[in-house]
Write a protein that holds these residues in place. Structure first.
Motif, PDB file in Angstrom:
ATOM      1  N   LEU A 404      -6.859  -3.504   1.339  1.00 13.41           N
ATOM      2  CA  LEU A 404      -6.887  -2.062   1.087  1.00 13.41           C
ATOM      3  C   LEU A 404      -7.814  -1.335   1.842  1.00 13.41           C
ATOM      4  O   LEU A 404      -8.212  -0.064   1.379  1.00 13.41           O
ATOM      5  CB  LEU A 404      -7.521  -2.214  -0.402  1.00 13.41           C
ATOM      6  CG  LEU A 404      -6.718  -2.474  -1.579  1.00 13.41           C
ATOM      7  CD1 LEU A 404      -7.479  -2.512  -2.860  1.00 13.41           C
ATOM      8  CD2 LEU A 404      -5.767  -1.867  -1.682  1.00 13.41           C
ATOM      9  N   PHE A 405      -7.940  -1.870   3.068  1.00  9.27           N
ATOM     10  CA  PHE A 405      -8.986  -0.958   3.969  1.00  9.27           C
ATOM     11  C   PHE A 405      -8.596   0.424   4.353  1.00  9.27           C
ATOM     12  O   PHE A 405      -9.447   1.145   4.658  1.00  9.27           O
ATOM     13  CB  PHE A 405      -9.368  -2.159   5.135  1.00  9.27           C
ATOM     14  CG  PHE A 405      -8.641  -1.993   6.517  1.00  9.27           C
ATOM     15  CD1 PHE A 405      -8.927  -1.164   7.442  1.00  9.27           C
ATOM     16  CD2 PHE A 405      -7.415  -2.580   6.405  1.00  9.27           C
ATOM     17  CE1 PHE A 405      -8.265  -1.091   8.433  1.00  9.27           C
ATOM     18  CE2 PHE A 405      -6.391  -2.647   7.467  1.00  9.27           C
ATOM     19  CZ  PHE A 405      -6.974  -1.821   8.516  1.00  9.27           C
ATOM     20  N   MET A 406      -7.478   0.572   4.313  1.00 12.05           N
ATOM     21  CA  MET A 406      -6.730   1.716   4.615  1.00 12.05           C
ATOM     22  C   MET A 406      -6.598   2.764   3.713  1.00 12.05           C
ATOM     23  O   MET A 406      -6.127   3.984   3.650  1.00 12.05           O
ATOM     24  CB  MET A 406      -5.504   1.771   5.613  1.00 12.05           C
ATOM     25  CG  MET A 406      -5.549   1.233   6.974  1.00 12.05           C
ATOM     26  SD  MET A 406      -6.676   2.149   8.148  1.00 12.05           S
ATOM     27  CE  MET A 406      -5.684   3.578   8.041  1.00 12.05           C
ATOM     28  N   ALA A 407      -7.285   2.486   2.538  1.00 13.87           N
ATOM     29  CA  ALA A 407      -7.022   3.303   1.366  1.00 13.87           C
ATOM     30  C   ALA A 407      -8.026   4.574   1.570  1.00 13.87           C
ATOM     31  O   ALA A 407      -8.023   5.641   0.566  1.00 13.87           O
ATOM     32  CB  ALA A 407      -7.212   2.535   0.080  1.00 13.87           C
ATOM     33  N   VAL A 408      -9.181   4.367   2.123  1.00  9.20           N
ATOM     34  CA  VAL A 408     -10.351   5.344   2.237  1.00  9.20           C
ATOM     35  C   VAL A 408     -10.086   6.633   3.036  1.00  9.20           C
ATOM     36  O   VAL A 408     -10.439   7.691   2.626  1.00  9.20           O
ATOM     37  CB  VAL A 408     -11.521   4.858   2.693  1.00  9.20           C
ATOM     38  CG1 VAL A 408     -11.464   4.241   4.366  1.00  9.20           C
ATOM     39  CG2 VAL A 408     -12.700   5.312   2.599  1.00  9.20           C
ATOM     40  N   THR A 409      -9.332   6.241   4.184  1.00 10.68           N
ATOM     41  CA  THR A 409      -9.171   7.622   5.165  1.00 10.68           C
ATOM     42  C   THR A 409      -8.174   8.570   4.535  1.00 10.68           C
ATOM     43  O   THR A 409      -8.645   9.807   4.480  1.00 10.68           O
ATOM     44  CB  THR A 409      -8.725   7.083   6.642  1.00 10.68           C
ATOM     45  OG1 THR A 409      -7.454   6.296   6.361  1.00 10.68           O
ATOM     46  CG2 THR A 409      -9.523   6.519   7.356  1.00 10.68           C
ATOM     47  N   PRO A 410      -7.293   8.485   3.978  1.00  9.73           N
ATOM     48  CA  PRO A 410      -6.328   9.235   3.248  1.00  9.73           C
ATOM     49  C   PRO A 410      -7.273  10.025   2.010  1.00  9.73           C
ATOM     50  O   PRO A 410      -7.097  11.336   2.036  1.00  9.73           O
ATOM     51  CB  PRO A 410      -5.306   8.315   2.505  1.00  9.73           C
ATOM     52  CG  PRO A 410      -5.268   7.322   3.183  1.00  9.73           C
ATOM     53  CD  PRO A 410      -6.439   6.960   3.695  1.00  9.73           C
TER      54      PRO A 410
END
Length: 495
Positions: A404-410
């Protein structure tokens, strides 16, 4: 017979109802952060696309071209410099206990390749730092379509220069010419700014975070696909044929934008590109908090800076760690070969899809900030496991925990978008694109310097340091969310 009109606003091309439209254009109506419907109008392109997509194909194709070109350019630099210096060795990373000294000629080739790669990156960054904010702010008046077409044409010109260098075997210094020409057109950062601003124009507050996540998923999937194709193709046919594909994809992205992407803002035909007004708009955005902040301007300005700091730290960690994964996996005790490294890269890029799916599910019951915090927790946990990974199983466990590490930038991009007026989205995302480019330079410089300096006491210390850094954006996002909830609670009880 209907004639295609690229300037007129058509009645059927307005999103939302009549009341929504009135509130979007009436100064006394709902606007900015309070608006819950898209406020953009569309201009009909020469042709229309019936598929439920807008700028996603532009992002996918442009990123494919960039991801295909970048590693091939570096490899070509290595081969040309090796040829010029008379070095006939191969690039090998192997687990060996041999204490033989490294070949001095190979070290010189490595140094020159690294230096030229740095010069080329800095040339594009320095030019783009001036041009991208100009184009982004200009797109708020002139429209998003030109800012999606011009950079793709500029990147195509860069590829033409590279092809000329390869065909004629010109000195590699001419790569700088192509990179500067691409930077003058805005380069890929302008495409990022245009795509994210377009999504902000055409989405409401509830769906914006997911729409932004879809764009980021396009970046990850196209990058993974291009990496696989580029490596195999270069081994089979060399450099020139893959670069022709890069040229074709850049032109295809520009053509798709012209034919199918509708305009998302009301355009001003008299808007000038070369004027100080656009840079002043970016300064105004971060110095006053934007146009929607007559009341509570300090809060909005503070939040803009804090969320930008969060974005800088998170993306710097992403870029810095991504470059180290291969070095970490090649060396002892993991000693991975090319096959395992490919699987690891695929697992890392798969997180774009799992993050997108996880974000969509979590949004049903959680606020965006809490989704971002869960994404940071996933990233931190994975990095801690990477820091102590001494086996293949443990390394893939780290990749699994980072799903889930790419959930923060959006979430951060969406938060920033909701803090500014609809007429400032281009200026905002141009600034964010410049910050992202700076993240690449800072992340690469810091982490590539820290990794060899800490090998003597802890091989994975760099990943542990990255995990500690991520506690800063986690604290900021959590605090701002708690303050927002407290403010909403106070306002509801007061009313």
């Amino acid at each position: 017979m209907d004639e295609p009109d690229t300037a007129a606003i058509l009645p059927g091309d307005v999103l939302g109802s009549t009341d929504d439209e009135a509130s979007a254009t009436d100064p006394g109506g709902v606007k900015g952060e309070e608006a819950d419907v898209p406020t953009a109008r569309f201009v009909r392109p020469p042709f229309t696309c019936s598929l439920p997509v807008t700028v996603e194909p532009v992002m996918f194709i442009s990123m494919f071209a960039l991801a295909l070109q970048a590693p091939l350019s570096t490899q070509y630099l290595w081969d040309r410099i090796s040829e010029d210096l008379g070095y006939n060795g191969s690039r090998r990373s192997e687990c060996s206990n041999s204490s033989a000294p490294p070949d001095p000629l190979q070290k010189e080739v490595e140094t020159l390749t690294a230096h030229w790669s740095l010069y080329i990156s800095l040339a594009g960054f320095s030019v783009g730092l001036l041009v991208v904010p100009l184009l982004g702010s200009w797109s708020d008046f002139a429209g998003r379509r030109p800012v999606l077409i011009i950079p793709n044409l500029g990147m195509a010109v860069q590829v033409v220069v590279y092809l000329v260098v390869m065909y004629l075997k010109l000195p590699v210094v001419y790569f700088l010419v192509g990179r500067i020409l691409s930077g003058l057109s805005g380069d890929f950062n302008a495409i990022l700014a245009g795509c994210f601003a377009y999504v902000a124009d055409t989405s409401d507050r509830r769906s914006r975070t997911f729409r932004v996540a879809v764009l980021e998923a396009c970046i990850g999937i196209s990058g993974m696909l291009a990496s696989i194709i580029g490596g195999q193709w270069r081994q089979a046919q060399g450099y020139i044929n893959p670069f022709w594909l890069v040229l074709a994809t850049n032109l295809a992205a520009a053509l798709y934008t012209y034919l199918f992407v509708r305009e998302s803002v009301l355009t001003d035909p008299s808007a000038k590109l070369v004027t100080s007004r656009h840079h002043k708009a970016v300064w105004h955005l971060f110095s006053t908090g934007g146009s929607t902040t007559e009341a509570g301007g300090r809060v909005h300005r503070r939040n803009l800076w804090l969320y930008t700091l969060c974005f800088f730290l998170v993306v710097s960690v992403h870029f810095g760690c991504r470059e180290l994964f291969v070095l970490y996996e090649l060396s002892s005790p993991l000693c991975w070969g090319s096959a395992l490294i490919g699987y690891g890269s695929a697992a890392n890029n798969l997180a774009y899809l799992t993050s997108l799916l996880g974000l969509k599910i979590m949004q049903r019951c959680l606020a965006d900030s809490w989704v971002g915090l869960i994404g940071l927790a996933s990233n931190i946990t994975g990095l801690v496991v990477f820091s102590v990974a001494d086996s293949t199983q443990l390394m893939f466990t780290g990749y699994g925990l980072s799903f889930l590490f790419m959930a923060v930038t959006p979430v951060i991009r969406s938060k920033l978008s909701k803090l500014v007026d609809p007429s400032e989205q281009g200026a905002l995302f141009a600034s964010v694109a410049c910050v992202e480019s700076l993240c690449f330079l800072v992340g690469s410089g810091v982490f590539n310097s820290l990794y060899p300096a800490t090998l003597h006491f802890m091989k994975g210390f760099t990943f542990l340091f990255a995990a500690i850094l991520l506690f800063i954006p986690a604290g900021i996002i959590g605090t701002l969310q708690c303050l927002d909830q407290r403010r909403e609670h106070r306002d509801s009880t007061a009313s």
